[in-house]
Design a protein around this motif. Structure first.
Motif, PDB file in Angstrom:
ATOM      1  N   ILE A   1     -27.432  -3.029 -80.947  1.00 57.99           N
ATOM      2  CA  ILE A   1     -27.076  -1.641 -80.666  1.00 57.99           C
ATOM      3  C   ILE A   1     -26.022  -1.644 -79.567  1.00 57.99           C
ATOM      4  O   ILE A   1     -26.219  -2.217 -78.508  1.00 57.99           O
ATOM      5  N   GLN A   2     -24.902  -1.019 -79.840  1.00 53.65           N
ATOM      6  CA  GLN A   2     -23.799  -0.979 -78.885  1.00 53.65           C
ATOM      7  C   GLN A   2     -23.560   0.465 -78.432  1.00 53.65           C
ATOM      8  O   GLN A   2     -23.740   1.403 -79.197  1.00 53.65           O
ATOM      9  N   ASP A   3     -23.102   0.635 -77.196  1.00 53.33           N
ATOM     10  CA  ASP A   3     -22.746   1.960 -76.687  1.00 53.33           C
ATOM     11  C   ASP A   3     -21.487   2.454 -77.381  1.00 53.33           C
ATOM     12  O   ASP A   3     -20.593   1.664 -77.718  1.00 53.33           O
ATOM     13  N   LYS A   4     -21.388   3.792 -77.555  1.00 51.57           N
ATOM     14  CA  LYS A   4     -20.173   4.382 -78.102  1.00 51.57           C
ATOM     15  C   LYS A   4     -19.057   4.285 -77.076  1.00 51.57           C
ATOM     16  O   LYS A   4     -19.303   4.260 -75.874  1.00 51.57           O
ATOM     17  N   GLU A   5     -17.807   4.262 -77.572  1.00 43.58           N
ATOM     18  CA  GLU A   5     -16.668   4.194 -76.659  1.00 43.58           C
ATOM     19  C   GLU A   5     -16.505   5.482 -75.865  1.00 43.58           C
ATOM     20  O   GLU A   5     -16.199   5.457 -74.686  1.00 43.58           O
ATOM     21  N   ASN A   6     -16.688   6.625 -76.497  1.00 44.56           N
ATOM     22  CA  ASN A   6     -16.544   7.927 -75.829  1.00 44.56           C
ATOM     23  C   ASN A   6     -17.813   8.748 -76.063  1.00 44.56           C
ATOM     24  O   ASN A   6     -17.824   9.656 -76.887  1.00 44.56           O
ATOM     25  N   PRO A   7     -18.876   8.455 -75.335  1.00 46.01           N
ATOM     26  CA  PRO A   7     -20.128   9.182 -75.566  1.00 46.01           C
ATOM     27  C   PRO A   7     -20.029  10.642 -75.140  1.00 46.01           C
ATOM     28  O   PRO A   7     -19.250  10.998 -74.250  1.00 46.01           O
ATOM     29  N   ALA A   8     -20.804  11.501 -75.791  1.00 47.76           N
ATOM     30  CA  ALA A   8     -20.843  12.919 -75.430  1.00 47.76           C
ATOM     31  C   ALA A   8     -21.511  13.070 -74.060  1.00 47.76           C
ATOM     32  O   ALA A   8     -22.416  12.322 -73.711  1.00 47.76           O
ATOM     33  N   THR A   9     -21.049  14.037 -73.300  1.00 44.43           N
ATOM     34  CA  THR A   9     -21.623  14.337 -71.996  1.00 44.43           C
ATOM     35  C   THR A   9     -22.570  15.519 -72.158  1.00 44.43           C
ATOM     36  O   THR A   9     -22.176  16.561 -72.690  1.00 44.43           O
ATOM     37  N   LEU A  10     -23.793  15.354 -71.729  1.00 45.72           N
ATOM     38  CA  LEU A  10     -24.771  16.429 -71.808  1.00 45.72           C
ATOM     39  C   LEU A  10     -24.898  17.084 -70.450  1.00 45.72           C
ATOM     40  O   LEU A  10     -25.067  16.406 -69.437  1.00 45.72           O
ATOM     41  N   GLU A  11     -24.820  18.403 -70.430  1.00 46.05           N
ATOM     42  CA  GLU A  11     -24.936  19.127 -69.175  1.00 46.05           C
ATOM     43  C   GLU A  11     -26.045  20.159 -69.280  1.00 46.05           C
ATOM     44  O   GLU A  11     -26.390  20.618 -70.359  1.00 46.05           O
ATOM     45  N   ASN A  12     -26.589  20.515 -68.135  1.00 46.11           N
ATOM     46  CA  ASN A  12     -27.636  21.535 -68.049  1.00 46.11           C
ATOM     47  C   ASN A  12     -28.832  21.214 -68.938  1.00 46.11           C
ATOM     48  O   ASN A  12     -29.319  22.069 -69.679  1.00 46.11           O
ATOM     49  N   ILE A  13     -29.289  19.998 -68.881  1.00 38.21           N
ATOM     50  CA  ILE A  13     -30.457  19.586 -69.639  1.00 38.21           C
ATOM     51  C   ILE A  13     -31.702  20.008 -68.875  1.00 38.21           C
ATOM     52  O   ILE A  13     -31.814  19.786 -67.669  1.00 38.21           O
ATOM     53  N   SER A  14     -32.621  20.633 -69.567  1.00 31.81           N
ATOM     54  CA  SER A  14     -33.878  21.008 -68.923  1.00 31.81           C
ATOM     55  C   SER A  14     -34.996  20.879 -69.944  1.00 31.81           C
ATOM     56  O   SER A  14     -34.753  20.741 -71.135  1.00 31.81           O
ATOM     57  N   GLY A  15     -36.206  20.933 -69.441  1.00 28.82           N
ATOM     58  CA  GLY A  15     -37.344  20.860 -70.341  1.00 28.82           C
ATOM     59  C   GLY A  15     -38.232  19.687 -70.019  1.00 28.82           C
ATOM     60  O   GLY A  15     -38.122  19.071 -68.971  1.00 28.82           O
ATOM     61  N   ARG A  16     -39.092  19.398 -70.944  1.00 29.79           N
ATOM     62  CA  ARG A  16     -40.039  18.300 -70.767  1.00 29.79           C
ATOM     63  C   ARG A  16     -40.239  17.614 -72.106  1.00 29.79           C
ATOM     64  O   ARG A  16     -39.910  18.158 -73.154  1.00 29.79           O
ATOM     65  N   ILE A  17     -40.783  16.422 -72.055  1.00 29.99           N
ATOM     66  CA  ILE A  17     -41.076  15.665 -73.270  1.00 29.99           C
ATOM     67  C   ILE A  17     -42.568  15.399 -73.280  1.00 29.99           C
ATOM     68  O   ILE A  17     -43.137  14.954 -72.277  1.00 29.99           O
ATOM     69  N   GLU A  18     -43.194  15.665 -74.414  1.00 28.15           N
ATOM     70  CA  GLU A  18     -44.634  15.444 -74.528  1.00 28.15           C
ATOM     71  C   GLU A  18     -44.922  14.582 -75.758  1.00 28.15           C
ATOM     72  O   GLU A  18     -44.437  14.870 -76.846  1.00 28.15           O
ATOM     73  N   PHE A  19     -45.675  13.524 -75.557  1.00 28.38           N
ATOM     74  CA  PHE A  19     -46.118  12.661 -76.643  1.00 28.38           C
ATOM     75  C   PHE A  19     -47.612  12.889 -76.852  1.00 28.38           C
ATOM     76  O   PHE A  19     -48.385  12.844 -75.898  1.00 28.38           O
ATOM     77  N   LYS A  20     -48.002  13.122 -78.102  1.00 28.73           N
ATOM     78  CA  LYS A  20     -49.415  13.328 -78.423  1.00 28.73           C
ATOM     79  C   LYS A  20     -49.825  12.361 -79.525  1.00 28.73           C
ATOM     80  O   LYS A  20     -49.235  12.365 -80.612  1.00 28.73           O
ATOM     81  N   ASP A  21     -50.796  11.539 -79.239  1.00 31.88           N
ATOM     82  CA  ASP A  21     -51.345  10.586 -80.210  1.00 31.88           C
ATOM     83  C   ASP A  21     -50.279   9.735 -80.895  1.00 31.88           C
ATOM     84  O   ASP A  21     -50.285   9.548 -82.107  1.00 31.88           O
ATOM     85  N   VAL A  22     -49.352   9.217 -80.105  1.00 26.55           N
ATOM     86  CA  VAL A  22     -48.273   8.379 -80.630  1.00 26.55           C
ATOM     87  C   VAL A  22     -48.773   6.947 -80.766  1.00 26.55           C
ATOM     88  O   VAL A  22     -49.372   6.393 -79.852  1.00 26.55           O
ATOM     89  N   SER A  23     -48.530   6.362 -81.927  1.00 29.20           N
ATOM     90  CA  SER A  23     -48.890   4.964 -82.169  1.00 29.20           C
ATOM     91  C   SER A  23     -47.650   4.214 -82.624  1.00 29.20           C
ATOM     92  O   SER A  23     -46.740   4.794 -83.209  1.00 29.20           O
ATOM     93  N   PHE A  24     -47.611   2.916 -82.342  1.00 27.87           N
ATOM     94  CA  PHE A  24     -46.481   2.083 -82.739  1.00 27.87           C
ATOM     95  C   PHE A  24     -46.983   0.684 -83.016  1.00 27.87           C
ATOM     96  O   PHE A  24     -47.829   0.157 -82.309  1.00 27.87           O
ATOM     97  N   GLY A  25     -46.448   0.087 -84.078  1.00 27.55           N
ATOM     98  CA  GLY A  25     -46.777  -1.282 -84.400  1.00 27.55           C
ATOM     99  C   GLY A  25     -45.632  -1.928 -85.146  1.00 27.55           C
ATOM    100  O   GLY A  25     -44.786  -1.241 -85.718  1.00 27.55           O
ATOM    101  N   TYR A  26     -45.597  -3.232 -85.135  1.00 26.58           N
ATOM    102  CA  TYR A  26     -44.570  -3.977 -85.854  1.00 26.58           C
ATOM    103  C   TYR A  26     -45.010  -4.195 -87.294  1.00 26.58           C
ATOM    104  O   TYR A  26     -46.191  -4.387 -87.577  1.00 26.58           O
ATOM    105  N   SER A  27     -44.053  -4.173 -88.195  1.00 23.94           N
ATOM    106  CA  SER A  27     -44.322  -4.390 -89.608  1.00 23.94           C
ATOM    107  C   SER A  27     -45.015  -5.738 -89.806  1.00 23.94           C
ATOM    108  O   SER A  27     -44.573  -6.759 -89.285  1.00 23.94           O
TER     109      SER A  27
END
Length: 69
Positions: free
Chosen positions: A24-50
């Motif tokens: 995974i490589q960074d973009k050459e000209n990434p978008a700039t995000l401004e005025n970001i607000s809020g929260r992130i909530e994870f509920k019953d998240v599971s992860f496993g490898y194939s």
């Protein structure tokens, strides 16, 4: 004295991982995000490898609040 060979093998593996090229490589000209607000909530998240018998994460719950909240 028996720990030295194991440490050498472990160090070689760490070097191998650190020297690998990222797919995974960074973009050459990434978008700039401004005025970001809020929260992130994870509920019953599971992860496993194939093909793995047990998940790495199972039923994870957390809330990431914005700074200063």
């Amino acid at each position: 004295l028996m720990a030295y060979p194991q440490a050498a093998v472990s160090a070689a593996r760490v070097k191998e991982v650190l020297d690998c090229e990222f797919s995974i490589q960074d973009k050459e000209n990434p978008a700039t995000l401004e005025n970001i607000s809020g929260r992130i909530e994870f509920k019953d998240v599971s992860f496993g490898y194939s093909g793995a018998e047990i998940p790495v994460l199972e039923r994870l719950n957390f809330v990431a609040e914005p700074a200063g909240a």
